[in-house]
Scaffold this motif. Sequence first.
Motif, mmCIF file in Angstrom:
data_model
loop_
_atom_site.group_PDB
_atom_site.id
_atom_site.type_symbol
_atom_site.label_atom_id
_atom_site.label_comp_id
_atom_site.label_asym_id
_atom_site.label_seq_id
_atom_site.Cartn_x
_atom_site.Cartn_y
_atom_site.Cartn_z
ATOM 1 N N THR A 10 50.626 34.444 48.186
ATOM 2 C CA THR A 10 50.812 34.247 46.693
ATOM 3 C C THR A 10 49.836 33.055 46.375
ATOM 4 O OG1 THR A 10 52.714 33.389 46.819
ATOM 5 C CG2 THR A 10 52.594 35.610 46.343
ATOM 6 N N VAL A 11 49.615 32.267 47.307
ATOM 7 C CA VAL A 11 48.854 31.059 46.729
ATOM 8 C C VAL A 11 47.292 31.425 46.753
ATOM 9 C CG1 VAL A 11 48.175 30.134 49.052
ATOM 10 C CG2 VAL A 11 49.124 28.500 47.085
ATOM 11 N N CYS A 12 46.859 32.296 47.084
ATOM 12 C CA CYS A 12 45.686 32.813 47.293
ATOM 13 C C CYS A 12 45.019 32.847 45.694
ATOM 14 C CB CYS A 12 45.112 34.188 47.805
ATOM 15 S SG CYS A 12 45.349 34.070 49.595
ATOM 16 N N VAL A 13 45.782 33.522 44.788
ATOM 17 C CA VAL A 13 45.238 33.792 43.513
ATOM 18 C C VAL A 13 46.136 32.953 42.359
ATOM 19 C CG1 VAL A 13 44.769 36.073 44.078
ATOM 20 C CG2 VAL A 13 46.956 35.762 43.358
ATOM 21 N N SER A 14 45.593 33.246 41.029
ATOM 22 C CA SER A 14 46.161 32.422 40.033
ATOM 23 C C SER A 14 47.100 33.063 39.392
ATOM 24 C CB SER A 14 44.856 32.131 38.931
ATOM 25 O OG SER A 14 45.187 31.355 38.083
ATOM 26 N N ALA A 23 48.614 41.774 41.020
ATOM 27 C CA ALA A 23 47.151 41.666 41.577
ATOM 28 C C ALA A 23 47.161 42.207 43.161
ATOM 29 C CB ALA A 23 46.550 40.668 41.472
ATOM 30 N N ALA A 24 48.080 41.534 43.977
ATOM 31 C CA ALA A 24 48.024 42.185 45.235
ATOM 32 C C ALA A 24 48.491 43.604 45.492
ATOM 33 C CB ALA A 24 49.302 41.321 46.076
ATOM 34 N N ALA A 25 49.110 44.206 44.588
ATOM 35 C CA ALA A 25 49.630 45.681 44.902
ATOM 36 C C ALA A 25 48.131 46.504 44.473
ATOM 37 C CB ALA A 25 50.500 46.176 43.879
ATOM 38 N N ALA A 26 47.768 45.814 43.141
ATOM 39 C CA ALA A 26 46.547 46.850 42.606
ATOM 40 C C ALA A 26 45.482 46.771 43.560
ATOM 41 C CB ALA A 26 46.054 46.137 41.240
ATOM 42 N N ALA A 27 45.223 45.785 44.431
ATOM 43 C CA ALA A 27 44.163 45.575 45.253
ATOM 44 C C ALA A 27 44.418 46.531 46.631
ATOM 45 C CB ALA A 27 43.859 44.339 45.748
ATOM 46 N N GLY A 28 45.664 46.825 46.990
ATOM 47 C CA GLY A 28 45.788 47.915 47.858
ATOM 48 C C GLY A 28 46.330 47.009 49.166
ATOM 49 N N PRO A 253 42.949 37.078 38.683
ATOM 50 C CA PRO A 253 43.861 37.525 39.902
ATOM 51 C C PRO A 253 43.636 38.671 40.277
ATOM 52 C CG PRO A 253 45.451 37.147 38.295
ATOM 53 C CD PRO A 253 44.349 36.630 37.720
ATOM 54 N N VAL A 254 43.304 39.473 39.516
ATOM 55 C CA VAL A 254 43.087 41.083 40.038
ATOM 56 C C VAL A 254 41.904 41.124 40.631
ATOM 57 C CG1 VAL A 254 42.631 43.316 39.015
ATOM 58 C CG2 VAL A 254 44.631 41.886 38.072
ATOM 59 N N ARG A 255 40.649 40.221 40.050
ATOM 60 C CA ARG A 255 39.311 40.280 40.679
ATOM 61 C C ARG A 255 39.545 39.718 41.766
ATOM 62 N NH1 ARG A 255 34.372 40.630 37.349
ATOM 63 N NH2 ARG A 255 33.335 39.780 39.271
ATOM 64 N N THR A 256 40.485 38.519 42.180
ATOM 65 C CA THR A 256 40.208 37.828 43.364
ATOM 66 C C THR A 256 41.000 38.561 44.516
ATOM 67 O OG1 THR A 256 40.356 35.867 42.005
ATOM 68 C CG2 THR A 256 41.016 35.538 44.349
ATOM 69 N N ALA A 257 42.053 39.118 44.198
ATOM 70 C CA ALA A 257 42.835 40.135 44.889
ATOM 71 C C ALA A 257 41.828 41.242 45.699
ATOM 72 C CB ALA A 257 43.970 40.743 44.657
ATOM 73 N N VAL A 258 40.974 41.841 44.844
ATOM 74 C CA VAL A 258 40.201 42.787 45.200
ATOM 75 C C VAL A 258 38.940 42.066 46.304
ATOM 76 C CG1 VAL A 258 38.170 44.418 44.695
ATOM 77 C CG2 VAL A 258 40.251 44.308 43.365
ATOM 78 N N ASP A 259 38.697 40.996 45.839
ATOM 79 C CA ASP A 259 37.773 40.207 46.696
ATOM 80 C C ASP A 259 38.194 40.122 48.046
ATOM 81 O OD1 ASP A 259 35.401 38.792 47.371
ATOM 82 O OD2 ASP A 259 36.223 36.659 46.533
ATOM 83 N N ALA A 260 39.645 39.649 48.013
ATOM 84 C CA ALA A 260 40.413 39.225 49.090
ATOM 85 C C ALA A 260 40.336 40.645 50.025
ATOM 86 C CB ALA A 260 41.768 38.819 48.878
ATOM 87 N N ALA B 457 49.439 21.234 41.782
ATOM 88 C CA ALA B 457 48.820 22.563 41.721
ATOM 89 C C ALA B 457 49.672 23.432 40.495
ATOM 90 C CB ALA B 457 49.068 23.482 42.854
ATOM 91 N N ALA B 458 49.025 23.714 39.654
ATOM 92 C CA ALA B 458 49.778 24.217 38.326
ATOM 93 C C ALA B 458 49.454 25.783 38.327
ATOM 94 C CB ALA B 458 48.661 23.786 37.145
ATOM 95 N N PRO B 459 50.173 26.552 37.603
ATOM 96 C CA PRO B 459 50.325 28.087 37.877
ATOM 97 C C PRO B 459 48.731 28.593 37.499
ATOM 98 C CG PRO B 459 52.041 27.460 36.565
ATOM 99 C CD PRO B 459 51.445 26.295 36.832
ATOM 100 N N LEU B 460 48.016 28.014 36.831
ATOM 101 C CA LEU B 460 46.511 28.478 36.456
ATOM 102 C C LEU B 460 45.527 27.680 36.997
ATOM 103 C CD1 LEU B 460 47.004 29.253 32.763
ATOM 104 C CD2 LEU B 460 47.384 30.802 34.745
ATOM 105 N N GLY B 461 45.693 26.676 38.110
ATOM 106 C CA GLY B 461 44.792 25.999 38.670
ATOM 107 C C GLY B 461 45.169 24.360 38.924
ATOM 108 N N LEU B 462 44.483 23.821 39.760
ATOM 109 C CA LEU B 462 44.898 22.402 40.020
ATOM 110 C C LEU B 462 44.285 21.409 38.939
ATOM 111 C CD1 LEU B 462 43.120 21.963 43.579
ATOM 112 C CD2 LEU B 462 45.587 22.726 42.919
ATOM 113 N N MET B 463 45.404 20.346 38.896
ATOM 114 C CA MET B 463 45.386 19.376 37.838
ATOM 115 C C MET B 463 45.289 17.910 38.681
ATOM 116 S SD MET B 463 45.873 21.258 34.784
ATOM 117 C CE MET B 463 46.194 19.820 33.760
#
Lengths: 612, 612
Positions: A10-14, A23-28, A253-260, B457-463
């Motif tokens: 879960t730490v991969c995305v915002s 986001a993880a589910a949407a990316a499959g 996060p949706v875009r990032t999960a697809v990239d992942a 680390a904040a929910p929307l990015g690092l601070m």
Amino acid sequence: MSSLRRAMATVCVSGALDEKIAAAAAAGFDGIELFENDLLVSPWSPAEVRARCADLGLTIDLYQPFRDFEGVKPEQLAANLARAEHKFDVMAALGTDLVLVCSSVSPATIDDDDLAAEQLALLAERAQARGMRIAYEALAWGRNVSTWDHSWRIVQRAGHPALGLCLDSFHVLSREVSPDGISGITDGKVFFLQLADAPRLGMDVLQWSRHHRLFPGQGDFDLTGFVRRVLDTGYAGPLSLEVFNDVFRQADPVRTAVDAMRSLIALEDGIGGRPLPAAPALSVHAFTEFAVDGRSGPALQDALRGLGFAHTGQHRSKPVQLWEQGACRVVLNSAVVRPQAAGTAALSAFALTSADPDKSRARAEALLAPELPRARGPHEADLTAIAAPDGTSIFLSRDDNDWRADFLPTGPVLTDGAGLTRTDHLGLAQPFDHFDEAGLFYHSVLGLTHSTSGEFAAPLGLMRSRAFTTPDRGIRLALTVALLRRGDWAPAVADPQHVAFATDDIFATAAAIDRLGGTTLQVSNNYYDDLIARFALPGNEVDRLRRHGILYDRDPDGGELLHMYTPVYGGRVFFEILQRRGGHDGFGELNAPVRMAAHRHLRLSAARELPR
Amino acid sequence: MSSLRRAMATVCVSGALDEKIAAAAAAGFDGIELFENDLLVSPWSPAEVRARCADLGLTIDLYQPFRDFEGVKPEQLAANLARAEHKFDVMAALGTDLVLVCSSVSPATIDDDDLAAEQLALLAERAQARGMRIAYEALAWGRNVSTWDHSWRIVQRAGHPALGLCLDSFHVLSREVSPDGISGITDGKVFFLQLADAPRLGMDVLQWSRHHRLFPGQGDFDLTGFVRRVLDTGYAGPLSLEVFNDVFRQADPVRTAVDAMRSLIALEDGIGGRPLPAAPALSVHAFTEFAVDGRSGPALQDALRGLGFAHTGQHRSKPVQLWEQGACRVVLNSAVVRPQAAGTAALSAFALTSADPDKSRARAEALLAPELPRARGPHEADLTAIAAPDGTSIFLSRDDNDWRADFLPTGPVLTDGAGLTRTDHLGLAQPFDHFDEAGLFYHSVLGLTHSTSGEFAAPLGLMRSRAFTTPDRGIRLALTVALLRRGDWAPAVADPQHVAFATDDIFATAAAIDRLGGTTLQVSNNYYDDLIARFALPGNEVDRLRRHGILYDRDPDGGELLHMYTPVYGGRVFFEILQRRGGHDGFGELNAPVRMAAHRHLRLSAARELPR
């Protein structure tokens, strides 16, 4: 090899935990690693998280991290085991049976492998009593245990069935210890596999790990070799991404999960897992399309005419013009619906020839870059189109010419306009959040090869560049991005885009453009004075360059690049003309700040001349 | 000590050369170091640059850099001397007589001090023939010469009157070699002094230098001690800033140049040069003012009422309300003209008591933070006001109460509202471009001391965070900034701002707020479950915290922080209530992501309930 499950930490995305899971589910993805902090700040209870994941078809494959457990004095051990029991409670509610224990970083840790093994065995015993298991990971900056082989010796010494290893490609490949011996890990003792790529950076390994990890294929690590070694041990758990990256952490996060997910699909293909359709050979840059309107269209027409292009065709059903010179083709499209300001132009599409467009499309689709729907008239060419991360459409056709039937001829192609022969490359400034995504896209989806990378100081801030090409250099793409997202004072000027056309004689081309009344960019005299000193060029040769605003670069093998630019049209678009000599393979990156300063000078001059 | 001249390298700021020069002049610099690349890309000839600088009262104190000169084979030496003659031509046109030669980084450099000295002497001879001089600098990553003492041995060995040293505080202080011996450099051989501060970072020194330099007083280096040692040698040239910083390089050059000048003024004061008025002691946080409108005003009034505040005063001449509880004062001002969206609120000002407001004003003015003009009615308090880098007004008054006469009483001050006693601190999210500027401002202008720094680390990015306080902690300011400028997906929510009020009994306060119908922020249950494990707190104590949404932190010395928050009002503003026990000196940074996630949850929930 059977298919492996795919997971993402879960730490991969915002975002909030619900956004990350969605986001993880949407990316499959098949599962997630739940990062403890994401749970702690969530309004959802562990049972609610479990239910939500189940609804979305996700398993929770790992709970992490549990820190600073081993190598402690007896009284601390009791407290640590109590902490562990609390984590086991959470894991039971989450329905996950595996916890990551990372090697201690506490300065108080006792450096004694026997003690560490004994205490980890105790922990494993507690876990086993609850039907759970421990995956022990050597952090690259662990106090005593910082390499995979050291963690493996401790796990062997503990000899407990509920204790195994977590191998993280970053922690392994960022260290000097060879990963070769991993294949020798026995008894299914790799309990979990975490994957992250990274650029090779000379910095503190903790900072490197926490800020600069990338998805596989985006960095410099040999992930394929690493994963192969882990699979040799009989590992059959998920391929799980754990990527800490400053940019990804604040992006959609949706875009990032697809990239992942794309990175894992490409990686599995690379290790001989689920194979992808091979990337068909790409050969020719067939045309470049610009979206224009009533104001930017005429500006681009004038510019092209000045460079020796002729208006050669009009589309059968749409307000679209074809302009040509040699094998250089530019399409001006007034029918593209894109959200852009009035009077501006944008590079909206480019077309490449593929040895097998159907297979190109199938590969793109398998890599989560589905075909774009297109409105097409009867008798019009059926071009495959996919979307690049910056929103540009990429057309793929078998033949360099089949799409031309869509155009009614309006005039002959000039072969002697200004001597431009073909499209050499596109220069595409990428949106800040999507630079690494774009690199992975061009490499994995289109099969292009990463050629050069760099960093340079531009007048309004630092820039990164990364180029992708075909093996024969028939197609080249040069991507750039600002190192920091630009603010109010230094806006990124809507990510400028340009097409570079090749000539065999840039001086003849420059003279022709002069005759045609075309406009090229004026370059600082100081640049030329310095060229003499830098390259020890004869003064009269430099004067020839100077006269036409031609920039110059030379590589260590003597290959030369001569290139010139036009002003910016439609707020965002410009052209480059270049001649490569002696196999020069670069893009004149050192000259980019010169070009940028000249463009800025034009813009500031124009602004000063505007009435206030 | 006589006054030293002040200079700035053009590389410190963003823009084209004309913008850089104009910014340096506007900030009051005496001279510039001309960075070669800035000249090469400029449309101005060297003579035009010289004339422009003269017009603006700037000298060109140094031309730089000249690279990879020394330690080469004879044939290369001839080429290098030819390169040098070209630089001398440029320098002659610029009217500058000093060039920086940095130690070679070429892998081909011959490691022979005698050869280096001999070749540098040759270069100095050439320079002298044209009335010019060479300042030789040891780059921290030089191939053979990377420390100041090594460069000094070579300069001594060369023994040429036109060859001296350039000392750069970054190159000296980033290395292990002590700077103590610098005082022993003789014969006026320090030709030039470059100043840069930097945070202590564990990374490759080249990357550290090129991306993370700061102006003096913004980082961790002892610039005062360094400059003192250089002045001991009899150095009388300029104090010249050479700062490569990714953020400054894309920020407004006029603002950055003022920040740069402020750093030099403070530094000169520190070394006993031109002395500043001493910073008078600040003691009490007198009040905080919010700019509100017809929608955000009532929302803040409700919030304050719910926290036990009473409306105690109405301004004599303006639509401004005073709200009080104990020594906590909040001013709601409907007359502030600030560009903000309708319905929003913003922390527009705060007032501190100064032992000598006139001296505070004089010091601020000397540090380029001039007094703000204010509209004032007859009989109204004459408060000194200066502007912080984020645009907030800071009022300074001698007495905690003299400004209260501006308000007509509308009710009594509640002492038993909810037990809030005083303002503990302000939490101010800073605009991305101005975080380091703000730190220097609060330290140098107001004389506050840097207490804590961190990254989380904040929910929307690092601070990043950085706090400033008075010695007795009567005044505390906690500054934060996003590590990357936020984009569309994770906007910085207009830089949230909050006031933290202290209580002596947070549980009594929480109960009172319940009785008053006030609203505090709900915190995730998971957070409390984890607290039990993290701090081994008794379950019933954690349940007390949980009931009221009180967050908890404990320092290694046992000091405790208990704190709770309100929702966000007016899109940007919220309140905190805290109790410090046992001298806890922090701000609950580890809990900030919990608070942020709770705020985000509220916002997302509200958005989902909105009709589409």
